[in-house]
Scaffold this motif. Structure first.
Motif, short mmCIF file in Angstrom:
data_model
loop_
_atom_site.label_atom_id
_atom_site.label_comp_id
_atom_site.label_asym_id
_atom_site.label_seq_id
_atom_site.Cartn_x
_atom_site.Cartn_y
_atom_site.Cartn_z
N GLU A 185 0.83 -1.21 0.00
CA GLU A 185 0.00 0.00 0.00
C GLU A 185 0.86 1.26 0.00
OE1 GLU A 185 -2.57 -0.44 3.33
OE2 GLU A 185 -3.89 -1.91 2.35
N ARG A 186 1.97 1.24 0.74
CA ARG A 186 2.86 2.41 0.76
C ARG A 186 3.49 2.63 -0.61
NH1 ARG A 186 4.49 0.45 5.89
NH2 ARG A 186 6.38 -0.47 5.00
N VAL A 187 3.90 1.53 -1.25
CA VAL A 187 4.53 1.66 -2.58
C VAL A 187 3.54 2.26 -3.58
CG1 VAL A 187 5.45 0.37 -4.54
CG2 VAL A 187 6.16 -0.23 -2.22
N ILE A 188 2.32 1.76 -3.58
CA ILE A 188 1.31 2.27 -4.51
C ILE A 188 1.00 3.73 -4.21
CG2 ILE A 188 -1.11 2.05 -5.23
CD1 ILE A 188 -0.84 -0.96 -4.87
N GLU A 189 0.94 4.08 -2.94
CA GLU A 189 0.66 5.47 -2.56
C GLU A 189 1.76 6.41 -3.04
OE1 GLU A 189 -0.38 8.11 1.46
OE2 GLU A 189 -0.05 5.94 1.58
N ARG A 190 3.02 5.96 -2.97
CA ARG A 190 4.13 6.79 -3.44
C ARG A 190 4.01 7.08 -4.93
NH1 ARG A 190 7.65 3.62 -0.11
NH2 ARG A 190 8.38 2.47 -1.95
N HIS A 191 3.46 6.11 -5.65
CA HIS A 191 3.29 6.29 -7.10
C HIS A 191 1.92 6.86 -7.45
CE1 HIS A 191 6.96 4.22 -8.50
NE2 HIS A 191 6.81 3.46 -7.41
N GLU A 192 1.20 7.31 -6.44
CA GLU A 192 -0.12 7.93 -6.61
C GLU A 192 -1.10 7.02 -7.34
OE1 GLU A 192 0.58 11.67 -8.48
OE2 GLU A 192 1.46 12.56 -6.68
N GLY A 193 -0.97 5.71 -7.10
CA GLY A 193 -1.91 4.75 -7.66
C GLY A 193 -1.68 4.38 -9.10
N GLN A 194 -0.69 5.00 -9.76
CA GLN A 194 -0.41 4.72 -11.17
C GLN A 194 0.91 3.97 -11.28
OE1 GLN A 194 -2.70 5.49 -13.52
NE2 GLN A 194 -3.95 6.28 -11.83
N VAL A 195 0.84 2.65 -11.15
CA VAL A 195 2.07 1.86 -11.14
C VAL A 195 1.78 0.44 -11.60
CG1 VAL A 195 1.77 1.22 -8.71
CG2 VAL A 195 4.05 1.18 -9.72
N ASP A 196 2.73 -0.17 -12.30
CA ASP A 196 2.58 -1.54 -12.79
C ASP A 196 2.88 -2.54 -11.68
OD1 ASP A 196 1.96 -0.67 -15.34
OD2 ASP A 196 4.04 -0.68 -16.01
N LEU A 197 2.32 -3.73 -11.83
CA LEU A 197 2.48 -4.78 -10.83
C LEU A 197 3.95 -5.12 -10.60
CD1 LEU A 197 1.34 -6.99 -8.97
CD2 LEU A 197 1.10 -8.45 -10.98
N ASP A 198 4.73 -5.25 -11.67
CA ASP A 198 6.14 -5.62 -11.55
C ASP A 198 6.90 -4.61 -10.69
OD1 ASP A 198 5.63 -7.79 -13.11
OD2 ASP A 198 6.52 -6.96 -14.93
N ILE A 199 6.59 -3.33 -10.85
CA ILE A 199 7.28 -2.29 -10.09
C ILE A 199 6.88 -2.35 -8.62
CG2 ILE A 199 7.52 0.21 -9.78
CD1 ILE A 199 7.17 0.51 -12.79
N VAL A 200 5.60 -2.61 -8.36
CA VAL A 200 5.14 -2.72 -6.97
C VAL A 200 5.85 -3.87 -6.26
CG1 VAL A 200 3.17 -3.21 -5.48
CG2 VAL A 200 2.89 -1.71 -7.45
N ILE A 201 5.92 -5.02 -6.92
CA ILE A 201 6.57 -6.18 -6.32
C ILE A 201 8.05 -5.90 -6.09
CG2 ILE A 201 7.23 -8.59 -6.70
CD1 ILE A 201 4.61 -8.94 -8.24
N ARG A 202 8.71 -5.28 -7.08
CA ARG A 202 10.15 -4.97 -6.96
C ARG A 202 10.41 -4.05 -5.78
NH1 ARG A 202 12.14 -0.98 -11.26
NH2 ARG A 202 11.14 0.39 -9.72
N ASP A 203 9.65 -2.94 -5.69
CA ASP A 203 9.88 -1.97 -4.62
C ASP A 203 9.51 -2.55 -3.26
OD1 ASP A 203 10.65 -0.32 -6.64
OD2 ASP A 203 9.01 1.12 -6.43
N ALA A 204 8.44 -3.36 -3.24
CA ALA A 204 8.04 -3.96 -1.97
C ALA A 204 9.10 -4.95 -1.48
CB ALA A 204 6.69 -4.67 -2.14
N LEU A 205 9.68 -5.71 -2.39
CA LEU A 205 10.73 -6.64 -2.01
C LEU A 205 11.92 -5.91 -1.42
CD1 LEU A 205 10.70 -9.21 -4.96
CD2 LEU A 205 10.26 -9.70 -2.56
N LYS A 206 12.24 -4.74 -1.96
CA LYS A 206 13.35 -3.95 -1.42
C LYS A 206 13.09 -3.56 0.03
CE LYS A 206 14.93 -1.94 -5.81
NZ LYS A 206 15.09 -0.68 -6.58
N GLU A 207 11.86 -3.13 0.30
CA GLU A 207 11.52 -2.74 1.68
C GLU A 207 11.47 -3.93 2.62
OE1 GLU A 207 8.42 -0.07 2.58
OE2 GLU A 207 8.56 1.05 0.70
N LEU A 208 10.89 -5.02 2.17
CA LEU A 208 10.76 -6.21 3.01
C LEU A 208 12.10 -6.85 3.32
CD1 LEU A 208 7.61 -7.73 1.31
CD2 LEU A 208 7.73 -6.91 3.66
N ALA A 209 13.08 -6.64 2.44
CA ALA A 209 14.40 -7.24 2.64
C ALA A 209 15.25 -6.47 3.64
CB ALA A 209 15.13 -7.32 1.30
N ARG A 210 14.83 -5.26 4.00
CA ARG A 210 15.62 -4.44 4.93
C ARG A 210 15.55 -4.97 6.35
NH1 ARG A 210 13.43 1.36 2.63
NH2 ARG A 210 14.54 1.30 0.64
#
Length: 207
Positions: free
Chosen positions: A182-207
């Motif tokens: 939800e945070r990733v999608i909010e940063r992109h103002e709701g306009q984002v592809d699935l692949d990008i959401v998964i990629r950015d979320a994985l970066k956060e979850l890996a921290r």
């Protein structure tokens, strides 16, 4: 014919999974995209199925949504495109991108799939271009793009749901994945592809 399976996901491999329905394990071949959104074994899973009966075997092909199954059926009407090649195409091109590639005659996009050379890509474009109109994509239409072809984009809600499912399949708990997505999608103002959401979320979850 088997149209769908609902049961415990017993095993997931690179190109197939096993679904236990009432103690019977069904081997289901699927695209990498479908396998990515399945829950983590041994959770309950539901897949749509295309049953192919041959002289020597009964084969099951599974899909996360009806649009992917519809495109699988259409792709396999092309000479030279068997089930394996159709799944390879759907693994690299989700229905909206596949529709765009065929409608615009972009053979390069099609050749990204294993087993698809330039000649076969041309045949796919030639035979399916006039059959694309009206094909489902599983997403909400926005219009525009190639004449005669409806190009679609996912809603933020569907992207979030698909991303959480994909991350769950990678071993993350839904409770920890949901707020990150939800945070990733909010940063992109709701306009984002699935692949990008998964990629950015994985970066956060890996921290």
């Amino acid at each position: 014919m088997i149209a769908q399976l609902r049961g415990l996901l017993a095993q997931v491999e690179a190109d197939r999974c096993v679904i236990d329905v009432g103690g019977v394990g069904y081997l289901v071949q699927a695209s990498s995209r479908t396998l990515a959104v399945l829950p983590q074994p041994p959770e309950l899973a539901l897949v749509l199925v295309e049953t192919v009966v041959r002289e020597d075997a009964i084969l099951l092909y599974g899909f996360a949504e009806a649009s992917e199954r519809a495109w699988f059926r259409l792709l396999t009407t092309v000479q030279g495109v068997g089930a394996k090649v159709a799944l390879a195409i759907l693994s690299v091109l989700p229905p909206p991108e596949l529709m765009m590639a065929i409608g615009s005659g972009d053979k390069t996009m099609l050749t990204r799939a294993g087993g698809v050379g330039a000649r076969l890509a041309q045949r796919i474009v030639t035979e399916l271009r006039d059959k694309c109109e009206g094909m489902p994509t599983g997403m909400v239409a926005t219009g525009g793009g190639v004449p005669g072809v409806t190009i679609t984009r996912p809603t933020a809600h569907s992207v979030a749901a698909d991303a959480v499912l994909a991350l769950s399949g990678l071993g993350f708990r839904r409770g920890e994945a949901q707020p990150v997505v939800e945070r990733v999608i909010e940063r992109h103002e709701g306009q984002v592809d699935l692949d990008i959401v998964i990629r950015d979320a994985l970066k956060e979850l890996a921290r």
